[in-house]
Design a protein around this motif. Structure first.
Motif, mmCIF file in Angstrom:
data_model
loop_
_atom_site.group_PDB
_atom_site.id
_atom_site.type_symbol
_atom_site.label_atom_id
_atom_site.label_comp_id
_atom_site.label_asym_id
_atom_site.label_seq_id
_atom_site.Cartn_x
_atom_site.Cartn_y
_atom_site.Cartn_z
ATOM 1 N N ALA A 131 0.836 -1.199 0.000
ATOM 2 C CA ALA A 131 0.000 0.000 0.000
ATOM 3 C C ALA A 131 0.869 1.247 0.000
ATOM 4 O O ALA A 131 1.868 1.317 0.723
ATOM 5 N N VAL A 132 0.474 2.233 -0.796
ATOM 6 C CA VAL A 132 1.247 3.472 -0.929
ATOM 7 C C VAL A 132 0.309 4.666 -0.776
ATOM 8 O O VAL A 132 -0.794 4.694 -1.326
ATOM 9 N N ALA A 133 0.759 5.664 -0.028
ATOM 10 C CA ALA A 133 0.045 6.935 0.097
ATOM 11 C C ALA A 133 1.069 8.055 0.012
ATOM 12 O O ALA A 133 2.236 7.887 0.374
ATOM 13 N N ALA A 134 0.620 9.206 -0.454
ATOM 14 C CA ALA A 134 1.537 10.338 -0.598
ATOM 15 C C ALA A 134 0.768 11.640 -0.467
ATOM 16 O O ALA A 134 -0.458 11.690 -0.669
ATOM 17 N N ALA A 135 1.493 12.702 -0.127
ATOM 18 C CA ALA A 135 0.911 14.038 -0.119
ATOM 19 C C ALA A 135 0.852 14.545 -1.559
ATOM 20 O O ALA A 135 1.809 14.375 -2.315
ATOM 21 N N PRO A 136 -0.256 15.148 -1.976
ATOM 22 C CA PRO A 136 -0.371 15.623 -3.356
ATOM 23 C C PRO A 136 0.716 16.606 -3.761
ATOM 24 O O PRO A 136 1.049 16.703 -4.948
ATOM 25 N N ASP A 137 1.285 17.339 -2.804
ATOM 26 C CA ASP A 137 2.315 18.321 -3.144
ATOM 27 C C ASP A 137 3.714 17.712 -3.224
ATOM 28 O O ASP A 137 4.699 18.427 -3.393
ATOM 29 N N GLY A 138 3.819 16.405 -3.084
ATOM 30 C CA GLY A 138 5.114 15.748 -3.224
ATOM 31 C C GLY A 138 6.036 15.905 -2.043
ATOM 32 O O GLY A 138 7.249 15.675 -2.161
ATOM 33 N N GLN A 139 5.518 16.251 -0.894
ATOM 34 C CA GLN A 139 6.352 16.475 0.280
ATOM 35 C C GLN A 139 6.459 15.247 1.188
ATOM 36 O O GLN A 139 7.262 15.243 2.110
ATOM 37 N N LEU A 140 5.665 14.206 0.931
ATOM 38 C CA LEU A 140 5.632 13.068 1.850
ATOM 39 C C LEU A 140 5.145 11.836 1.108
ATOM 40 O O LEU A 140 4.202 11.904 0.308
#
Length: 397
Positions: free
Chosen positions: A321-330
């Motif tokens: 499973a992968v999750a990320a901040a839309p702004d590419g910070q996390l």
């Protein structure tokens, strides 16, 4: 981070461990305990399958009020199921049907209004019904009516949802009173994938509403399919799969010995396969794993995350499973246990740079990882371990 059960020593311990919510039912669970096993009844019993729902027992509900007040003092919100499925006409858990006392819609409406007044000012999250499939005739309409009545009766505007046997969104997503969708991935040892599949289904609905897994597999519970006694790893995997797939506001843990409230005299018969005294179950390692998980997520600003499976460019043999901040910070990814020859994944960082580490999901140990200047990040999980990949303070070049 929620748990399922109650008791004074229990609440003190869970609050100290780092849990924030206790999930309980306002009425006895007649699907799991007979009326004879219930020490105090909420309503007068007229016959085996008929209760006088128009005359609530003052002592019973004073005790309920005290329990919630005490939980709040321990720093715990209470997710309160108003009506377990057995009290709803025509409701069923899977294919199970049973004679039992049920509330008419008028009685159910009066009951939720009574609870709203009784518990005014307390830290409560309302769960209208518990474990219903919503397949029985009239059960959806019944629940919708209760939701509207409770929303109108609650002056505090507290959160309202349901505790479904599967997912809530199919029936209630469009309802104004539904503040969050809840799923139950449950205790299927052959289908652990339900944790991320149900979550993804609810996350994808519009307009967006928060998603909570209200019942991941209980630690110490015998699996429904093969009888595998679910352990801390099963719990941990379900929790991480749920959160990174969209249950970003929370999950609910459970320990089999606690919600069943097992005592020494229960060590026989149908309970012997997965028996554990409740005081022993209170110290199960899965609870520690999830509290450690909560600490990590709060460190890394979890509220900025969204599911981002598209950043996984490899095809591992087990779901990652992968999750990320839309702004590419996390970016956060969970790698479950895999054979050593298969425990490598590749992530598209999309030009992100910053710092990263592997976080052992069982111990909390951190190992620094070097980020590539370009191309994909290739990560190999240690042999036999499940780990979390954390990339933070990143930016797009």
């Amino acid at each position: 981070l929620g748990d399922t059960a109650w008791g004074s020593a229990y609440r003190t311990t869970r609050g100290a461990q780092g849990f924030t919510v206790i999930q309980l039912s306002s009425l006895p669970l007649l699907s799991d305990f007979s009326a004879e096993e219930v020490e105090r009844h909420p309503f007068p019993i007229l016959s085996d399958n008929e209760w006088d729902f128009d005359r609530p027992d003052a002592d019973y509900f004073a005790q309920l009020q005290w329990m919630i007040e005490y939980a709040n003092k321990c720093g715990l919100s209470v997710a309160l199921i108003a009506l377990w499925w057995t009290y709803v006409p025509n409701a069923r858990l899977w294919s199970m049907a049973m004679p039992r006392p049920v509330m008419s819609l008028e009685q159910g409406t009066r009951y939720v209004q009574y609870l709203a007044e009784l518990l005014e000012g307390l830290d409560v999250i309302w769960l209208l019904t518990g474990d219903d499939t919503f397949h029985g005739e009239g059960t959806v309409e019944y629940t919708r009516a209760l939701g509207g009545a409770l929303r109108a009766a609650d002056p505090n505007g507290r959160l309202i949802s349901v505790h479904p046997s599967r997912i809530s969104g199919d029936c209630f997503h469009a309802e104004d009173w539904l503040d969050l969708n809840m799923i139950q991935s449950s205790h299927f040892d052959a289908y652990p994938n339900l944790a991320y599949e149900y979550t993804a289904q609810e996350w994808g609905r519009q307009p967006k509403k928060p998603v909570v897994n209200g019942e991941i597999c209980y630690e110490g519970h015998a699996g429904f399919d093969y009888g595998h006694v679910l352990d801390r790893y099963d719990v941990r995997r379900a929790a991480w799969w749920s959160v990174l797939s969209g249950c970003l506001v929370g999950i609910t843990y459970g320990a089999n010995g606690i919600w069943k409230w097992f005592r020494e005299e229960d060590r026989s018969g149908k309970h012997k396969v997965a028996f554990q005294l409740w005081r022993e179950a209170l110290e199960l390692a899965g609870a520690t794993d999830l509290c450690r998980m909560r600490i990590l997520l709060e460190e890394i600003e979890w509220w900025r995350l969204e599911p981002a499976q598209g950043l996984l460019v490899s095809l591992p043999i087990r779901h990652t499973a992968v999750a990320a901040a839309p702004d590419g910070q996390l970016l956060v990814a969970y790698i479950p246990r895999m054979p050593p020859t298969c425990a490598t994944i590749a992530l598209d960082l999309q030009g992100m740079s910053g710092s990263g580490y592997l976080w052992d999901a069982e111990t909390g140990e951190r190992t620094r990882i070097e980020l590539p200047e370009k191309g994909n990040l290739v990560v190999a999980a240690p042999d036999g371990r499940d780990v979390v990949v954390v990339i933070k303070k990143a930016h797009s070049k």
